[in-house]
Design an enzyme around this catalytic site. Structure first.
Site, PDB file in Angstrom:
ATOM      1  N   GLU A   6       0.937  -1.090  -0.152  1.00 38.64           N
ATOM      2  CA  GLU A   6       0.007  -0.077   0.076  1.00 38.64           C
ATOM      3  C   GLU A   6       0.734   1.203   0.039  1.00 38.64           C
ATOM      4  O   GLU A   6       0.624   2.282  -0.552  1.00 38.64           O
ATOM      5  CB  GLU A   6      -0.892  -0.006   1.229  1.00 38.64           C
ATOM      6  CG  GLU A   6      -1.796   1.228   1.073  1.00 38.64           C
ATOM      7  CD  GLU A   6      -3.025   0.754   0.345  1.00 38.64           C
ATOM      8  OE1 GLU A   6      -3.070  -0.267  -0.561  1.00 38.64           O
ATOM      9  OE2 GLU A   6      -3.962   1.670   0.468  1.00 38.64           O
ATOM     10  N   THR A  20     -13.019   4.959 -13.417  1.00 36.07           N
ATOM     11  CA  THR A  20     -11.984   4.565 -12.338  1.00 36.07           C
ATOM     12  C   THR A  20     -11.964   3.041 -11.818  1.00 36.07           C
ATOM     13  O   THR A  20     -11.326   2.582 -10.916  1.00 36.07           O
ATOM     14  CB  THR A  20     -11.875   5.522 -11.303  1.00 36.07           C
ATOM     15  OG1 THR A  20     -10.526   5.583 -10.605  1.00 36.07           O
ATOM     16  CG2 THR A  20     -12.774   5.551 -10.367  1.00 36.07           C
TER      17      THR A  20
END
Ligand SMILES: *[C@@H]1O[C@H](CO)[C@@H](O)[C@H](O)[C@H]1NC(C)=O
Ligand SMILES: *[C@@H]1O[C@H](CO)[C@@H](O)[C@H](O)[C@H]1NC(C)=O
Ligand SMILES: *[C@@H]1O[C@H](CO)[C@@H](O)[C@H](O)[C@H]1NC(C)=O
Ligand SMILES: *[C@@H]1O[C@H](CO)[C@@H](O)[C@H](O)[C@H]1NC(C)=O
Ligand SMILES: *[C@@H]1O[C@H](CO)[C@@H](O)[C@H](O)[C@H]1NC(C)=O
Ligand SMILES: *[C@@H]1O[C@H](CO)[C@@H](O)[C@H](O)[C@H]1NC(C)=O
Ligand SMILES: *[C@@H]1O[C@H](CO)[C@@H](O)[C@H](O)[C@H]1NC(C)=O
Length: 789
Positions: A370, A484
């Site tokens: 992440e 997206t």
């Protein structure tokens, strides 16, 4: 660096080979691609069918416990858990368009029928959800499915059996979300209760919203307006998009999060990852889908600002809003989508470079953490922070997405190899009994019992599309763009015409609301007239050191396959290439393939469980087939020994005022700019015997005999050269511009400044001009920056 031995790889892959004898691995011929296409499809079904059996109608499936995963109904304020789970069968709705892309009409039809029978048609569901997540996953999923179901050219076209009800459902959902925009600023609240709007929602979870979440519903809502001719969706959300853009700094950089109540920014830096990512994405994609020139302008200006202020060779850094200096030495997993967007914008070369960093991370972790810290921490800064402070990887799609765009743009098999590696790793590390689990920690391989909806809606979709070279989307002539959330969106020319002639905005609540917002904007603008810009001529001269690169390359190679000559850094491969194959450009001609490994050796550390995992680009079978070409041997550029720094020419406060983008992505030949004011220039220090950033040897003859004195007067002339008005002296070092406003300059390119220097006497000693009209910085000539007047 170690290359995995061929034997090991053969054993790992034997299973596949037994079932796929009709192709040679990494030949990437039709049969081989077909094999991976089917594998990817079956993996998707493994997740989807298990979800439908074990968890539907709930939002998600626990891929390890194998039962439904729902929101936390006890605690509405548990936003981490609840934001994307509105109790609206989100995994199924988000997967609709993956089914469409697979051409699976049966499952597509079945899912749509379940929406009709099971899902509350009014979305009057007593759950508090994030407006942005619900927009991109659910609203976007419904709209895109509607487009598929009504388009006769699509495999899943439903014809007369479909009455268009998904569009009405999308509208009902949008009406539930839209009250989030009824704030004083017109910027949306981050969350809303689908049944009760913002009433009885804990105020604490409505305080802060991020730039992407505030701006981006514009895309799905505008499409909804095109399809329904009700323009309130477009106008309300577009007002917020424009307002987010209006929050930009003088450098056109956008804060990542602010308050929807008073626009106060919560931070003073920006990047391309979490909180801001889709702003850029929807500026460009909105410009394409809606043929919207204003969105195109926003994209141009914002991308120019990023290139100028935030671009490193290998990533976009998190930079300060008012100075454009790097403030946090990390990159987010989410920013891996950005190179894909660069491809869409036409900046393929830079996209290939930016993609490489994520590839190296994947080599290391079989996933993308992440957050990854690229700069080793020293004792006096953030001591003891791991290079992966946020170590999870929930099978996010961004790296696959970018790989897909790069493959479509370049057709370089290099990207097929990346996709192949991702496919193998998903099977090996993420597949569970009934789905796919993300990794809680990429360094240990610990799984998390979660399968986010984007795994099925995006990760597998892009992977499938890489292998499905003949997918109907690839020959579609309409301007299809992926949302997206990877939902394909398109408009026909008739949609444009009917929207323009029939759009209406009748809803007085929202009309009055926008009118009030605009009045407040005018009032605010008037009061800021007081804050005059002080027109004092000043200069600010920033320099930032770039990390010095260690120029000794070390490779531990499989001697019988690849040999690397340390001195010239030339790789030569064995000669058994088969003539029907072309070659991989990235593998054969891109000469900076291993620079990242080298530059970030300290923070690109492999976890112990992967110590013998080889880099995907050097896997022997692949390398042998693709690393060569008829023209030359693959090369590694020799790393520079020079140092570089940046200069910002803030003349008359022009740094912030400059608004004329250089509309090019790189400069092969000479570049002409009007004047120096506001320019950000990267400069390299050359000296005899140095290796420059192009990998060339600097020789004395090229840098000697350059006049050094400032023609602006004696103020800076050293005493020793008095009398000699135009003497030349030997210069031990000399400067060369290597990039201007983020546009890299090719070797030998000259920067011509077409107006006289405006700095005059006040700045002599720092800036000057020599008798060859070259720029002087601290009395050192910048050999390729010339005033051409
Ligand atoms: C959530 O969905 C389940 C299954 O459809 C349903 O039984 C339940 O009543 C829903 N809860 C709320 C609060 O809507
Ligand atoms: C909505 O849910 C909350 C908490 O789950 C509950 O306290 C409230 O009574 C519900 N409201 C309605 C109108 O059902
Ligand atoms: C707006 O009002 C007009 C006139 O009442 C009506 O014909 C039209 O359908 C309305 N449009 C929308 C989008 O509601
Ligand atoms: C960093 O870690 C080392 C070893 O674990 C420890 O001795 C040291 O005190 C730590 N420093 C800080 C600032 O926490
Ligand atoms: C460069 O790398 C080599 C090998 O890792 C190392 O021995 C050397 O000290 C490094 N030099 C610098 C200046 O960091
Ligand atoms: C670029 O400028 C240099 C020096 O001013 C000149 O010698 C050269 O011919 C120019 N090159 C091109 C391609 O215009
Ligand atoms: C750059 O200039 C040098 C010297 O004029 C020349 O030898 C070289 O080929 C040029 N390189 C490129 C890439 O134009």
């Amino acid at each position: 660096m170690q290359i995995t031995r061929a034997g090991t790889l053969f054993l790992l892959c034997c299973f596949d080979l037994c079932f796929a004898s009709s192709f040679q691995r990494f030949s990437f011929n039709k049969q081989e691609l077909e094999h991976y296409r089917l594998e990817t499809r079956n993996l998707f079904y493994h997740g989807y069918d298990n979800y439908m059996q074990l968890a539907y109608p709930h939002d998600e499936l626990y891929p390890i416990k194998c039962c439904e995963r729902t929101r936390n109904f006890q605690d509405e304020a548990d936003v981490v858990r609840n934001d994307a789970m509105g109790n609206y069968s989100s995994t199924m709705v988000d997967s609709l368009t993956t089914l469409a892309i697979l051409g699976d009409k049966a499952r597509f039809r079945e899912a749509i029928n379940l929406i009709r029978t099971d899902l509350d048609p009014d979305f009057k569901i007593n759950t508090t959800v994030q407006v942005f997540e619900t927009t991109i996953r659910i609203l976007g999923g419904l709209l895109s499915a509607h487009l598929y179901a009504t388009d006769p050219s699509k495999k899943v076209y439903l014809g007369s059996e479909y009455d268009g009800f998904l569009l009405q459902r999308a509208r009902n959902l949008a009406d539930r979300l839209l009250p989030a925009y009824l704030t004083k600023t017109g910027l949306p609240l981050p969350r809303i209760n689908l049944a009760n709007a913002y009433h009885n929602v804990t105020p604490k979870i409505l305080e802060e919203n991020n730039a992407a979440a505030m701006a981006c519903p514009m895309f799905e809502f505008t499409l909804l307006s095109y399809l329904t001719h009700d323009d309130k969706y477009q106008q309300v959300t577009r007002y917020a998009f424009d307002k987010v853009w209006a929050q930009r700094s003088e450098l056109d950089l956008i804060p990542m999060s602010f308050s929807p109540h008073n626009q106060m920014a919560f931070n003073h830096y920006t990047g391309t990852g979490a909180s801001i990512d889709s702003f850029y994405e929807y500026a460009l994609k909105g410009a394409i889908l809606f043929q919207d020139d204003q969105l195109w302008e926003v994209w141009q200006s914002s991308y120019y600002a990023l290139r100028k202020h935030s671009k490193d060779d290998w990533f976009f850094a998190n930079v300060d809003l008012s100075r454009g200096q790097v403030v946090y030495p990390w990159i987010d997993s989410l920013s891996a989508f950005f190179p894909g967007l660069q491809v869409l914008a036409g900046d393929v070369q830079d996209a290939q470079q930016k993609h490489l960093l994520f590839l190296k991370l994947w080599n290391n972790y079989a996933g993308i953490p992440e957050r990854w810290v690229f700069q080793p921490q020293t004792a006096d800064t953030l001591a003891n922070i791991s290079e992966v402070p946020l170590p999870w990887y929930p099978l996010r799609p961004e790296f696959v997405e970018t790989t897909y765009f790069l493959y479509r743009a370049t057709k370089d098999v290099f990207y097929l190899k990346v996709a192949w590696t991702i496919l193998q790793d998903i099977k090996t590390f993420y597949r569970t009994k009934c789905g796919f689990a993300g990794l809680q920690d990429v360094t240990t391989g610990q799984l998390q019992d979660r399968m986010e909806t984007f795994v099925l809606s995006e990760t597998f979709k892009y992977l499938y599309l890489i292998f499905d070279v003949d997918n109907e989307l690839h020959t579609d002539s309409s301007n299809v763009v992926f949302s997206t959330e990877a939902h394909p969106m398109w408009l026909r020319s008739s949609d444009f015409e009917s929207y323009r002639s029939q759009k209406q905005f009748n809803d007085t609540l929202y009309r009055d609301h926008l009118t009030h917002c605009r009045h407040r904007d005018v009032a605010a603008r008037k009061s800021s007239l007081d804050q005059f810009f002080e027109g004092i001529s000043r200069y600010v001269f920033h320099r930032s050191e770039q990390p010095r690169i260690n120029s000794s390359l070390e490779f531990e190679t499989d001697a019988d396959l690849v040999s690397m000559d340390q001195a010239s850094c030339t790789i030569s491969a064995s000669n058994d290439i088969r003539s029907e194959f072309s070659y991989s450009h990235m593998l054969s001609e891109f000469d900076r393939l291993f620079e990242v490994d080298h530059l970030f050796a300290e923070t690109l550390r492999k976890p112990t469980r992967f110590l013998d995992r080889g880099p995907m680009e050097l896997e022997p079978d692949f390398y042998r087939l693709w690393c060569r070409n008829s023209k030359r041997n693959p090369k590694c550029r020799v790393l520079p020994t020079t140092e570089s720094f940046e200069v910002i020419f803030e003349l008359d406060s022009s740094f912030a005022k400059r608004r004329v983008p250089l509309n090019r992505y790189s400069s092969l030949a000479n570049l002409t700019i009007a004047n120096l004011a506001g320019i950000r220039m990267q400069i390299e220090t050359l000296y005899d015997g140095a290796i420059d950033i192009y990998g060339e040897l600097v020789e004395a003859q090229n840098i000697a005999h350059v006049p050094r004195e400032n023609v602006y007067g004696a103020m800076t002339c050293p005493a020793t050269v008095t009398g000699a008005v135009r003497s030349s002296v030997m210069v031990p070092t000399i400067y060369r511009a290597t990039a201007v406003d983020g546009v890299p300059l090719a070797l030998n390119a000259t920067v011509r400044i077409s107006s006289l220097p405006s700095f005059g006497k006040a700045l002599t000693g720092i800036l000057g001009v020599n008798s060859d009209n070259m720029l002087l910085l601290d009395d050192v000539p910048v050999m390729n920056v010339i005033f051409a007047v």
